[in-house]
Design an enzyme around this catalytic site. Structure first.
Site, PDB file in Angstrom:
ATOM      1  CD  GLU A 124      16.090   4.967 -18.041  1.00 32.73           C
ATOM      2  OE1 GLU A 124      16.847   5.915 -17.768  1.00 32.73           O
ATOM      3  OE2 GLU A 124      14.871   4.944 -17.767  1.00 32.73           O
ATOM      4  CG  HIS A 147      16.741  -0.451 -15.607  1.00 35.37           C
ATOM      5  ND1 HIS A 147      16.310  -0.274 -14.297  1.00 35.37           N
ATOM      6  CD2 HIS A 147      15.724  -0.023 -16.393  1.00 35.37           C
ATOM      7  CE1 HIS A 147      15.091   0.248 -14.323  1.00 35.37           C
ATOM      8  NE2 HIS A 147      14.706   0.407 -15.574  1.00 35.37           N
ATOM      9  CG  HIS A 149      10.713  -2.301 -14.845  1.00 39.10           C
ATOM     10  ND1 HIS A 149       9.873  -1.906 -15.860  1.00 39.10           N
ATOM     11  CD2 HIS A 149      11.764  -1.428 -14.868  1.00 39.10           C
ATOM     12  CE1 HIS A 149      10.394  -0.834 -16.468  1.00 39.10           C
ATOM     13  NE2 HIS A 149      11.535  -0.534 -15.899  1.00 39.10           N
ATOM     14  CD  GLU A 177      24.427 -19.122  -0.034  1.00 40.99           C
ATOM     15  OE1 GLU A 177      24.447 -18.961  -1.263  1.00 40.99           O
ATOM     16  OE2 GLU A 177      25.044 -20.022   0.562  1.00 40.99           O
ATOM     17  CG  HIS A 218      11.666   2.829 -12.723  1.00 43.68           C
ATOM     18  ND1 HIS A 218      11.688   3.925 -13.547  1.00 43.68           N
ATOM     19  CD2 HIS A 218      12.050   1.793 -13.501  1.00 43.68           C
ATOM     20  CE1 HIS A 218      12.047   3.566 -14.765  1.00 43.68           C
ATOM     21  NE2 HIS A 218      12.281   2.273 -14.758  1.00 43.68           N
TER      22      HIS A 218
END
Ligand code: 2HA
Ligand code: ZN
Length: 279
Positions: A124, A147, A149, A177, A218
């Protein structure tokens, strides 16, 4: 001369940014957010952070990125490797992470440490580099893209409308919050094939306005000025999504009102993204 022997894990973990990367990937794996080779992290470093530990003249290998990144020329990054398991980083940083410098013309990545046995940077990388470029334009202190999942975020993308304003408002309503942690809300792109320059461009476009972007079915991207900040943002969003998944099928007896959300924002001195609260 390089002072770090890459094969020596204990020595590698003495480098602050290698330790941080190793610990945060382990945390995320333990949270169940990074099954198998899921997830990737990239962390922009100052030359002054790298120089005490590595010989900046010693390029181990050059790697061609899928696109030129002139905007990041000369910048240093530590990144997770493609196909590598977060579970394993802490025990073998040099096999699972890589320290890269973008070449002076932005056309090559110069490997200074790690990515052993011919490993490549995260699949990625496009989303990471393009997101760094956009975040740096709006925040010169920006450093980190994560990144993963995150389980409940992913689950929520099956049952909640993917409208950014509605999704953001729902998350704000789940924990007191949230509006303070992400007043700018959450960007969402359509489902796309991962690992491509196209998803990178779509993600980065959202990063002009948001610190965090969801990839439906994803996972999530979170950004920040430190690993703690980027991780803390994802943790907070994931917690809100978890609460949503716990309460969504139940009759709601009381909730945080829009007025209370607005009062929270005022009390903490943040400006909620316009167009989300109907006040
Ligand atoms: O395999 O998470 O999105 C790493 C990923 C791809
Ligand atoms: Zn992923």
């Amino acid at each position: 001369m390089s002072t770090i022997n890459a094969g020596n894990t204990a020595q590698s973990l003495e480098v602050p940014f290698i330790r941080e990367m190793s610990e945060i990937t382990q945390h995320m794996w333990r949270n169940g957010w990074d099954e198998r080779n899921g997830g990737n992290v990239s962390y922009l470093l100052e030359e002054a952070e790298v120089a005490p530990y590595f010989d900046l003249e010693r390029v181990i290998r050059v790697i061609e990125p899928a696109f030129p990144v002139g905007e990041l020329a000369g910048r240093y990054f530590i990144v997770t490797g493609s196909g590598k398991y977060f579970k394993n980083v802490l025990h073998d940083p040099a096999g699972n992470l890589g320290l890269l410098r973008v070449s002076a013309d932005g056309s090559l990545l110069e490997l200074l440490w790690g990515l052993e046995n011919g490993a490549r940077p995260t699949s990625e990388l496009a989303s990471h580099f393009m997101s760094h470029i956009e975040r740096l334009k709006v925040d010169p202190d920006h450093r980190v893209v994560i990144h993963n999942h995150a389980t409940h975020v992913l689950a929520m993308t099956f049952i909640h409308e993917l409208d950014e304003a509605k999704f953001t408002k729902t998350l704000w309503e789940m924990c007191t919050e949230c509006i303070v942690v992400f007043p700018d809300g959450i960007g969402i792109i359509p489902w796309m094939v991962p690992g491509s320059n196209e998803i990178g461009r779509a993600t980065a476009e959202k990063m002009r306005e948001y610190h965090s972007v969801i990839w439906p079915q994803h996972g999530i991207f979170g950004t920040g000025t430190t690993i703690d900040e980027a991780f803390g943002l994802i943790e907070t969003i994931e917690k809100a999504a978890q609460i949503y998944m716990l309460v969504a099928h139940h009759p709601i007896k009381q909730r945080i009102t829009e007025r209370q959300l607005s009062d929270l924002a005022a009390a903490f001195g943040v400006t909620p993204r316009p167009g989300i609260l109907d006040l």
